[in-house]
Design a protein around this motif. Structure first.
Motif, PDB file in Angstrom:
ATOM      1  N   ARG A   2      41.917  27.256  29.601  1.00  0.00           N
ATOM      2  CA  ARG A   2      41.561  27.486  30.993  1.00  0.00           C
ATOM      3  C   ARG A   2      40.057  27.723  31.146  1.00  0.00           C
ATOM      4  O   ARG A   2      39.449  28.426  30.345  1.00  0.00           O
ATOM      5  CB  ARG A   2      42.345  28.705  31.479  1.00  0.00           C
ATOM      6  N   GLU A   3      39.500  27.136  32.181  1.00  0.00           N
ATOM      7  CA  GLU A   3      38.085  27.364  32.503  1.00  0.00           C
ATOM      8  C   GLU A   3      37.923  28.777  33.042  1.00  0.00           C
ATOM      9  O   GLU A   3      38.665  29.199  33.925  1.00  0.00           O
ATOM     10  CB  GLU A   3      37.626  26.352  33.554  1.00  0.00           C
ATOM     11  N   ILE A   4      36.993  29.524  32.480  1.00  0.00           N
ATOM     12  CA  ILE A   4      36.735  30.888  32.938  1.00  0.00           C
ATOM     13  C   ILE A   4      35.605  30.845  33.962  1.00  0.00           C
ATOM     14  O   ILE A   4      34.474  30.481  33.651  1.00  0.00           O
ATOM     15  CB  ILE A   4      36.333  31.826  31.776  1.00  0.00           C
ATOM     16  N   LYS A   5      35.954  31.182  35.193  1.00  0.00           N
ATOM     17  CA  LYS A   5      34.948  31.280  36.245  1.00  0.00           C
ATOM     18  C   LYS A   5      35.456  32.268  37.291  1.00  0.00           C
ATOM     19  O   LYS A   5      36.637  32.633  37.299  1.00  0.00           O
ATOM     20  CB  LYS A   5      34.620  29.923  36.869  1.00  0.00           C
ATOM     21  N   PHE A   6      34.560  32.685  38.142  1.00  0.00           N
ATOM     22  CA  PHE A   6      34.866  33.699  39.146  1.00  0.00           C
ATOM     23  C   PHE A   6      34.429  33.218  40.517  1.00  0.00           C
ATOM     24  O   PHE A   6      33.617  32.305  40.648  1.00  0.00           O
ATOM     25  CB  PHE A   6      34.132  35.005  38.807  1.00  0.00           C
ATOM     26  N   ARG A   7      34.973  33.874  41.520  1.00  0.00           N
ATOM     27  CA  ARG A   7      34.596  33.619  42.908  1.00  0.00           C
ATOM     28  C   ARG A   7      34.287  34.962  43.536  1.00  0.00           C
ATOM     29  O   ARG A   7      34.937  35.969  43.235  1.00  0.00           O
ATOM     30  CB  ARG A   7      35.774  32.964  43.635  1.00  0.00           C
ATOM     31  N   GLY A   8      33.288  34.983  44.384  1.00  0.00           N
ATOM     32  CA  GLY A   8      32.948  36.212  45.104  1.00  0.00           C
ATOM     33  C   GLY A   8      32.248  35.870  46.405  1.00  0.00           C
ATOM     34  O   GLY A   8      31.589  34.844  46.516  1.00  0.00           O
ATOM     35  N   MET A   9      32.428  36.748  47.397  1.00  0.00           N
ATOM     36  CA  MET A   9      31.798  36.541  48.697  1.00  0.00           C
ATOM     37  C   MET A   9      30.427  37.200  48.691  1.00  0.00           C
ATOM     38  O   MET A   9      30.299  38.397  48.404  1.00  0.00           O
ATOM     39  CB  MET A   9      32.645  37.135  49.820  1.00  0.00           C
ATOM     40  N   GLY A  10      29.420  36.394  48.991  1.00  0.00           N
ATOM     41  CA  GLY A  10      28.059  36.913  49.065  1.00  0.00           C
ATOM     42  C   GLY A  10      27.881  37.849  50.236  1.00  0.00           C
ATOM     43  O   GLY A  10      28.696  37.880  51.163  1.00  0.00           O
ATOM     44  N   ILE A  11      26.814  38.596  50.200  1.00  0.00           N
ATOM     45  CA  ILE A  11      26.545  39.526  51.291  1.00  0.00           C
ATOM     46  C   ILE A  11      26.282  38.785  52.607  1.00  0.00           C
ATOM     47  O   ILE A  11      26.361  39.369  53.677  1.00  0.00           O
ATOM     48  CB  ILE A  11      25.390  40.487  50.938  1.00  0.00           C
ATOM     49  N   GLY A  43      22.143  30.244  35.625  1.00  0.00           N
ATOM     50  CA  GLY A  43      21.957  31.699  35.589  1.00  0.00           C
ATOM     51  C   GLY A  43      20.806  32.140  36.467  1.00  0.00           C
ATOM     52  O   GLY A  43      20.409  31.456  37.403  1.00  0.00           O
ATOM     53  N   VAL A  44      20.247  33.290  36.131  1.00  0.00           N
ATOM     54  CA  VAL A  44      19.142  33.845  36.905  1.00  0.00           C
ATOM     55  C   VAL A  44      17.969  32.879  36.842  1.00  0.00           C
ATOM     56  O   VAL A  44      17.709  32.338  35.779  1.00  0.00           O
ATOM     57  CB  VAL A  44      18.746  35.226  36.316  1.00  0.00           C
ATOM     58  N   PRO A  45      17.246  32.574  37.893  1.00  0.00           N
ATOM     59  CA  PRO A  45      17.267  33.236  39.188  1.00  0.00           C
ATOM     60  C   PRO A  45      18.258  32.627  40.174  1.00  0.00           C
ATOM     61  O   PRO A  45      18.236  32.959  41.340  1.00  0.00           O
ATOM     62  CB  PRO A  45      15.838  33.053  39.677  1.00  0.00           C
ATOM     63  N   PHE A  46      19.134  31.725  39.718  1.00  0.00           N
ATOM     64  CA  PHE A  46      20.079  31.079  40.619  1.00  0.00           C
ATOM     65  C   PHE A  46      21.393  31.847  40.658  1.00  0.00           C
ATOM     66  O   PHE A  46      22.451  31.342  40.316  1.00  0.00           O
ATOM     67  CB  PHE A  46      20.310  29.624  40.197  1.00  0.00           C
ATOM     68  N   ALA A  47      21.303  33.103  41.047  1.00  0.00           N
ATOM     69  CA  ALA A  47      22.478  33.963  41.131  1.00  0.00           C
ATOM     70  C   ALA A  47      22.542  34.553  42.530  1.00  0.00           C
ATOM     71  O   ALA A  47      21.515  34.802  43.163  1.00  0.00           O
ATOM     72  CB  ALA A  47      22.413  35.066  40.086  1.00  0.00           C
ATOM     73  N   TYR A  48      23.756  34.759  42.995  1.00  0.00           N
ATOM     74  CA  TYR A  48      23.975  35.273  44.344  1.00  0.00           C
ATOM     75  C   TYR A  48      24.653  36.631  44.258  1.00  0.00           C
ATOM     76  O   TYR A  48      25.659  36.784  43.565  1.00  0.00           O
ATOM     77  CB  TYR A  48      24.854  34.315  45.146  1.00  0.00           C
ATOM     78  N   VAL A  55      35.428  39.901  44.268  1.00  0.00           N
ATOM     79  CA  VAL A  55      35.379  39.100  43.050  1.00  0.00           C
ATOM     80  C   VAL A  55      36.792  38.880  42.515  1.00  0.00           C
ATOM     81  O   VAL A  55      37.582  39.815  42.392  1.00  0.00           O
ATOM     82  CB  VAL A  55      34.500  39.766  41.975  1.00  0.00           C
ATOM     83  N   GLY A  56      37.126  37.630  42.241  1.00  0.00           N
ATOM     84  CA  GLY A  56      38.412  37.277  41.658  1.00  0.00           C
ATOM     85  C   GLY A  56      38.233  36.181  40.630  1.00  0.00           C
ATOM     86  O   GLY A  56      37.373  35.314  40.767  1.00  0.00           O
ATOM     87  N   GLN A  57      39.066  36.212  39.610  1.00  0.00           N
ATOM     88  CA  GLN A  57      38.974  35.221  38.538  1.00  0.00           C
ATOM     89  C   GLN A  57      39.838  34.002  38.857  1.00  0.00           C
ATOM     90  O   GLN A  57      40.898  34.101  39.473  1.00  0.00           O
ATOM     91  CB  GLN A  57      39.411  35.842  37.215  1.00  0.00           C
ATOM     92  N   PHE A  58      39.388  32.853  38.399  1.00  0.00           N
ATOM     93  CA  PHE A  58      40.114  31.592  38.536  1.00  0.00           C
ATOM     94  C   PHE A  58      41.343  31.627  37.639  1.00  0.00           C
ATOM     95  O   PHE A  58      41.268  32.033  36.486  1.00  0.00           O
ATOM     96  CB  PHE A  58      39.184  30.440  38.138  1.00  0.00           C
ATOM     97  N   THR A  59      42.494  31.201  38.150  1.00  0.00           N
ATOM     98  CA  THR A  59      43.742  31.226  37.381  1.00  0.00           C
ATOM     99  C   THR A  59      43.886  30.041  36.446  1.00  0.00           C
ATOM    100  O   THR A  59      44.743  30.050  35.571  1.00  0.00           O
ATOM    101  CB  THR A  59      44.964  31.227  38.312  1.00  0.00           C
ATOM    102  N   GLY A  60      43.088  29.007  36.669  1.00  0.00           N
ATOM    103  CA  GLY A  60      43.239  27.776  35.889  1.00  0.00           C
ATOM    104  C   GLY A  60      44.173  26.792  36.565  1.00  0.00           C
ATOM    105  O   GLY A  60      44.406  25.700  36.050  1.00  0.00           O
ATOM    106  N   LEU A  61      44.702  27.159  37.726  1.00  0.00           N
ATOM    107  CA  LEU A  61      45.641  26.304  38.455  1.00  0.00           C
ATOM    108  C   LEU A  61      45.061  25.899  39.797  1.00  0.00           C
ATOM    109  O   LEU A  61      44.180  26.557  40.338  1.00  0.00           O
ATOM    110  CB  LEU A  61      46.960  27.052  38.686  1.00  0.00           C
ATOM    111  N   GLU A  62      45.596  24.809  40.333  1.00  0.00           N
ATOM    112  CA  GLU A  62      45.213  24.344  41.665  1.00  0.00           C
ATOM    113  C   GLU A  62      46.449  24.276  42.539  1.00  0.00           C
ATOM    114  O   GLU A  62      47.567  24.103  42.042  1.00  0.00           O
ATOM    115  CB  GLU A  62      44.565  22.956  41.582  1.00  0.00           C
ATOM    116  N   ASP A  63      46.240  24.385  43.840  1.00  0.00           N
ATOM    117  CA  ASP A  63      47.369  24.256  44.758  1.00  0.00           C
ATOM    118  C   ASP A  63      47.663  22.783  45.007  1.00  0.00           C
ATOM    119  O   ASP A  63      47.033  21.900  44.399  1.00  0.00           O
ATOM    120  CB  ASP A  63      47.127  25.037  46.046  1.00  0.00           C
TER     121      ASP A  63
END
Length: 151
Positions: A2-11, A43-48, A55-63
């Protein structure tokens, strides 16, 4: 694997996906304040900066529409019997789908491993057709309320 990645809402209210960095102390040389950051592979400086509670982790699945399923997403899932269930993706030692009406579903003989009212995410996709992400609990808190209504 599974690809490890995260999602989060920026300010700013926008969603970002990628690598997660949690900065505990100010990094004076780079002008970075403590907080949670999502960045692309550069990575930095391209970080939000993101709201840590989103913040939530990707499950490795798609709908069914090819949309990635993340922790914190709310969904609908059509069972082979034709009944439609709703719930929320959570992390509890592994990714699980928290399902409204779980007891009824289990009694009707779906045969999945029972852990309170949740299904292991990989078992879940075997017993359900048409899983679809309908939103997330951060932008629509009513989806979280609905997933807890039957507790």
């Amino acid at each position: 694997m599974r690809e490890i990645k995260f999602r989060g809402m920026g300010i700013n209210g926008e969603w970002y996906t990628g690598n997660l960095s949690i900065i505990k102390q100010r990094i004076k040389s780079m002008g970075i304040d403590p907080g949670s950051y999502i960045s692309n592979k550069a990575g930095v400086p391209f970080a939000y900066k993101v709201r840590p509670e989103t913040v939530g982790q990707f499950t490795g699945l798609e709908d069914k529409n090819g949309k990635g399923i993340y922790e914190g997403d709310s969904y609908t899932a059509k069972h082979k019997s034709g009944k439609v269930y709703t719930g929320q993706v959570k992390y509890d030692l592994s990714f699980v789908f928290d399902i409204e009406g779980f007891e009824e579903l289990f009694i009707n003989g779906v045969g999945a491993v029972k852990t309170n009212r949740t299904f292991d995410i990989h078992s879940f996709v075997k017993w359900f057709d048409e899983v679809e992400v309908i939103g997330d609990v951060y932008q629509n808190p009513k989806l979280q309320e609905a997933s807890h209504a039957s507790e």
